[in-house]
Design a protein around this motif. Structure first.
Motif, mmCIF file in Angstrom:
data_model
loop_
_atom_site.group_PDB
_atom_site.id
_atom_site.type_symbol
_atom_site.label_atom_id
_atom_site.label_comp_id
_atom_site.label_asym_id
_atom_site.label_seq_id
_atom_site.Cartn_x
_atom_site.Cartn_y
_atom_site.Cartn_z
ATOM 1 N N UNK A 1 88.340 73.098 -17.577
ATOM 2 C CA UNK A 1 89.026 71.862 -17.186
ATOM 3 C C UNK A 1 89.904 71.337 -18.299
ATOM 4 N N UNK A 2 89.413 71.392 -19.513
ATOM 5 C CA UNK A 2 90.174 70.876 -20.651
ATOM 6 C C UNK A 2 89.629 71.474 -21.940
ATOM 7 N N UNK B 1 89.582 68.898 -25.062
ATOM 8 C CA UNK B 1 88.526 67.886 -25.004
ATOM 9 C C UNK B 1 87.152 68.525 -25.176
ATOM 10 N N UNK C 1 101.273 59.935 -9.124
ATOM 11 C CA UNK C 1 99.884 60.004 -9.564
ATOM 12 C C UNK C 1 99.813 59.989 -11.085
ATOM 13 N N UNK D 1 101.911 58.710 -13.197
ATOM 14 C CA UNK D 1 102.238 57.430 -13.810
ATOM 15 C C UNK D 1 101.059 56.479 -13.734
ATOM 16 N N UNK D 2 100.295 56.578 -12.683
ATOM 17 C CA UNK D 2 99.115 55.724 -12.600
ATOM 18 C C UNK D 2 98.129 56.089 -13.696
ATOM 19 N N UNK D 3 98.041 57.379 -13.942
ATOM 20 C CA UNK D 3 97.122 57.840 -14.993
ATOM 21 C C UNK D 3 97.418 57.177 -16.328
ATOM 22 N N UNK D 4 98.706 57.037 -16.600
ATOM 23 C CA UNK D 4 99.046 56.401 -17.870
ATOM 24 C C UNK D 4 98.691 54.934 -17.808
#
Lengths: 528, 336
Positions: B199-200, B203, B331, B333-336
């Motif tokens: 997934x990442x 991280x 989507x 932009x909402x994340x930011x």
């Protein structure tokens, strides 16, 4: 081609406070924008006069970026009116915005690092012309004209990737100036600049304004806003709280308007006993990152490290955490020397790290809260067969959700959907669960609202009271001054100041952080 | 939180192809004999797909999987021949097991190399395994000089062909390994780490997951499945060659994609993969029973995958494909 800025000379004199509709360059009424269920802008009114420097401030997530994107035509509002130079634009597209002379310089500049300064400046104009062949002479003429416009000296043949951040920004501004500009939007333009560079940038901004260009300056650094603005608009939670002329605002007022409340910091008093050194770092060096860093940390102490972006503070943290190990120097924990070559070494030695970039480093956004709380303690969640015990896993996660008051409907919800503050609490719980001796926090309250901020401070202070040594790296001077026992200031990869917080004020620390000029050059000379 | 059956569309699709094949061929498809023969064939594709799935979950891919399969067979065959003094069909059980262990070790070595290149040196998975694939293919040809090696002892033949009652041995192995892999992926810290890394990666690294170790393990596990595939193949074909089954490399990837394993890594269920392999097998057997051109099977597989992926996208993103990028951007932009 003779550059002109499309404004009559008499208008240059306009500075503040005029409300004649003729001088309005941009007027927006009742702008709304929703993303899914999230209301990014809830009926915002905003206007910019000609030849005005208008600052837009607001916390992260307040809707600043969305507003910029609407003005630049990247995003279409769901409702409201946009009027530019008296004309209505029911649907403002990117191309309209460009043709109207609106230019945005984003934080990351959107330059091509592998092309020269001249190519970067001339690029958009050449694309527009659509020639199939490259005319190098023309490229240089365009670039030269643009740099002369703001009287800046740049080597046009240098690759942009080799320039300092400040000069990259100048390239971005030059590129915007290759065409007629009426409104220049600068998005967080000073976040990586030193004092001298900021002053130079302000000179350019004033210069452009005197030529009749409107400037929209988006920032959260209030001291700069107060220095440069004619007018200040404050956004909070998608609403325009106020638009005020410079004369009517001061620092405290802006903070209050921005956050909706007065932040009352209480100073942290560390433990009385400073004996028993938990961590001792001596002569830690990593080539091209930081040099000869020595400091110590006691149990229950909160040590602040601050400095400009690029001063080496994050690199120091990454070295201690084993992501990018140091070349030289010693680290002693609890009297025992430790070598840190990997994250596993660091965690074994009891060091935890809350990274600055929550989106890519702190959390696995696509995974649930349940999965994000446990990576460090996963091996403790096994039953006798060595298999993961779901019951214990759930218990652990629910315990931390409860303990830190993480607002989430269910542990299986993706962390992506949580607010910044709650996401950061998930990161903190990940480390709390592992019971570290030392926790390094890198800008832990970036992108977090005020309420969550104070609860994060509380968590950190509680940890310290239980004997954890905390290193708090931060940009925000009030944050370090009020939460730390001691403050270290880094500049150009070195520790340059060591302060006891009880002896200093926020202003003193701010000045020390931004101190530059000959002193800085001297230090950077030493580094080489 | 919406509770819904994961991979529901796959189950529906499986039922649909079974019904379709039954309708098209009511005499021969729904027979005991036919299901028995499908149970023989299924494990081959299933093991390859599982071997592909594990690296894919970790955000990678294993292009060397077929080369590893052939290497295992070749090493095993050569050891058999050498240890039994040339009469490998007569080799004792002990010698057979030793030879098979040798084959597995060779496969594990390739897996460890893949994992090292990807986990330690951070070479992109596709390049790293393209390299090892070419390397191993070359070794395979050098070892066999291009010849086919044949004649294997009863034990290997039994692995591929015998049945326990009505259930073919390969199918039993398939059930056992499916359960084991399910436990490994869902109930161990290794499985947890694979999903997190996929997934990442960054991280996961910052969360103190030992990315190097996990990636090496993932590719070694992939090699284990390649080795098992190889033994089934040896039993069923009674021969090994440097370039058997090459066309199955892309089929193994296709099976994963049909089984809703995210090619970018980090999500996908073993049950989805198993259903996907069942679908592919039913289509393949059904088409063969209709006495159509065998190459038609491939066309059908491709067609099914395209339809499923298109449907999934259409279902998730409501808007028409042309509006897709816009939806994505909103989507973000909402994340930011």
């Amino acid at each position: 081609m003779v550059p002109h800025f499309g404004v009559e000379p008499q208008q240059i004199q306009i500075r503040t406070g005029c409300c004649d509709s003729m001088s309005k360059f941009l007027q927006m009424v009742n702008i709304q924008k929703n993303y899914g269920g999230v209301k990014a802008l809830k009926g915002v009114d905003f206007s910019i006069d000609q030849a005005e420097i208008h600052c837009l401030i607001g916390e992260n997530g307040s809707g600043k970026s969305t507003l910029i994107k609407i003005i630049s035509g990247d995003v279409q509002p769901d409702g409201g009116e946009i009027q530019i130079e008296g004309r209505h634009y029911p649907r403002l597209r990117q191309i309209d915005s460009l043709n109207l002379g609106i230019r945005v310089i984003y934080q990351d500049f959107a330059l091509f690092p592998n092309l020269t300064v001249a190519e970067n400046i001339a690029y958009s104009q050449l694309v527009e012309k659509g020639d199939r062949l490259v005319n190098w002479q023309e490229i240089h003429e365009i670039a030269k004209a643009a740099t002369e416009k703001i009287q800046i000296n740049l080597d046009l043949h240098e690759l942009v990737g080799n320039l300092s951040v400040a000069n990259q920004q100048m390239v971005a501004i030059c590129r915007a100036l290759t065409k007629d500009v009426r409104l220049l939007i600068l998005d967080e333009p000073t976040s990586a600049l030193s004092k001298v560079e900021i002053d130079q940038q302000f000179k350019v901004v004033f210069d452009l304004q005197s030529k009749g260009i409107s400037i929209m300056f988006v920032s959260h650094k209030l001291n700069e806003v107060l220095q440069i603005a004619h007018k200040v608009s404050i956004l909070r939670d998608g609403e325009m709280i106020a638009t005020l002329p410079r004369e009517e605002v001061d620092n405290d007022k802006l903070i209050q308007l921005m956050s909706g409340r007065k932040i009352t910091y209480t100073r942290y008093k560390g433990p009385e006993t400073t004996n028993g050194k938990l961590l001792e770092v001596k002569g830690l060096t990593k080539k091209n990152n930081f040099a000869d860093v020595s400091f110590s940390l006691g149990r229950g102490e909160i040590l602040g490290i601050t400095g400009l972006l690029g001063s080496g503070r994050t690199e120091l943290a990454l070295a201690l955490y084993g992501i990018a190990p140091a070349d030289r120097g010693s680290v002693v924990i609890d009297g025992k020397p430790v070598t840190i070559h990997s994250v596993q070494d660091a965690v074994r030695a009891g060091i935890g790290y809350v990274p600055e970039d929550r989106l890519t480093q702190g959390l696995v956004m696509k995974k649930s809260v349940r999965e994000n709380v446990v990576p460090i303690v996963i091996d403790q969640l096994r039953n006798k067969l060595g298999l993961l015990d779901n019951g214990e896993w759930r218990q652990t996660v629910d315990h931390w959700i409860d303990e830190l008051g993480i607002k989430v409907a269910h542990r299986d919800v993706e962390v992506r959907t949580l607010s910044g503050g709650n996401q950061q609490k998930v990161v903190l719980s990940k480390w709390l669960a592992s019971k570290p001796k030392i926790l390094i926090l890198d800008n832990p309250t970036a992108g977090v609202d005020v309420a969550a901020k104070s609860s994060i401070y509380e968590v950190v202070r509680n940890m310290a009271e239980q004997g954890v040594g905390v290193i708090l790296i931060s940009d925000e001077i009030p944050e370090v001054v009020n939460n730390c026992n001691r403050i270290l200031i880094m500049r150009n990869g070195r520790l340059v100041e060591h302060l006891e917080t009880q002896d200093v004020t926020e202003e003193e620390v701010q000045n020390l952080v931004e101190m530059t000029g000959t002193q800085q050059q001297q230090i950077s000379g030493e580094l080489r | 939180m919406k509770k819904r059956v994961p991979n529901l569309s796959l189950y529906i699709l499986l039922i649909a192809v079974v019904v379709l094949m039954t309708v098209l061929n009511p005499v021969r498809f729904p027979t005991r004999r036919n299901f028995f023969s499908m149970a023989y064939q299924l494990p081959f594709l299933a093991f390859l797909s599982m071997g592909q799935m594990v690296p894919m979950l970790a955000g990678g891919i294993n292009l060397a999987i077929i080369a590893t399969t052939n290497l295992t067979g070749i090493v095993t065959a050569m050891l058999l021949s050498w240890l039994s003094g040339g009469s490998s069909w007569d080799a004792s059980l002990f010698i057979t097991l030793v030879a098979m262990a040798g084959g597995v070790l060779a496969a594990l070595a390739v897996g460890a190399l893949n994992g090292f290149l990807i986990g330690h040196l951070r070479i992109p998975d596709m390049l790293a395994t393209l390299g090892t694939m070419t390397l191993v293919e070359g070794i395979n040809i050098v070892l066999t000089r291009g010849y086919t090696l044949t004649g294997f002892p009863d034990f290997l033949i039994a692995i591929g062909n015998d049945a326990w009652g009505d259930i073919p041995i390969p199918f039993i192995i398939f059930v056992v390994l499916t359960i084991l892999l399910g436990v490994l992926l869902n109930k161990t810290s290794f499985g947890y780490s694979v999903y997190m890394i996929g997934s990442n990666y960054t991280a996961s690294k910052f969360s103190a997951i030992d990315t190097r170790k996990v990636i090496i393990k993932a590719y070694m596990l992939s090699s284990v499945f390649a080795a098992v595939t190889s033994f089934i193949m040896m039993g069923q074909m009674n021969s090994v060659k440097a370039n058997y089954a090459e066309s199955y490399l892309l089929v193994s990837i296709l099976a994963c994609i049909l089984g809703a394993i995210d090619p970018m890594g980090g999500s996908g269920r073993l049950s989805g993969l198993v259903v996907s392999v069942l679908i592919l097998q039913v289509v393949s057997t059904g088409v063969n029973l209709l006495r159509m051109d065998p190459f038609f099977v491939r066309a059908m597989w491709g067609f099914i995958v395209i339809v499923v992926i298109a449907m999934n996208h259409y279902g998730q993103h409501v808007k028409f494909p042309l509006g897709f990028h816009r939806w994505k951007r909103a989507e973000q932009s909402v994340d930011q």
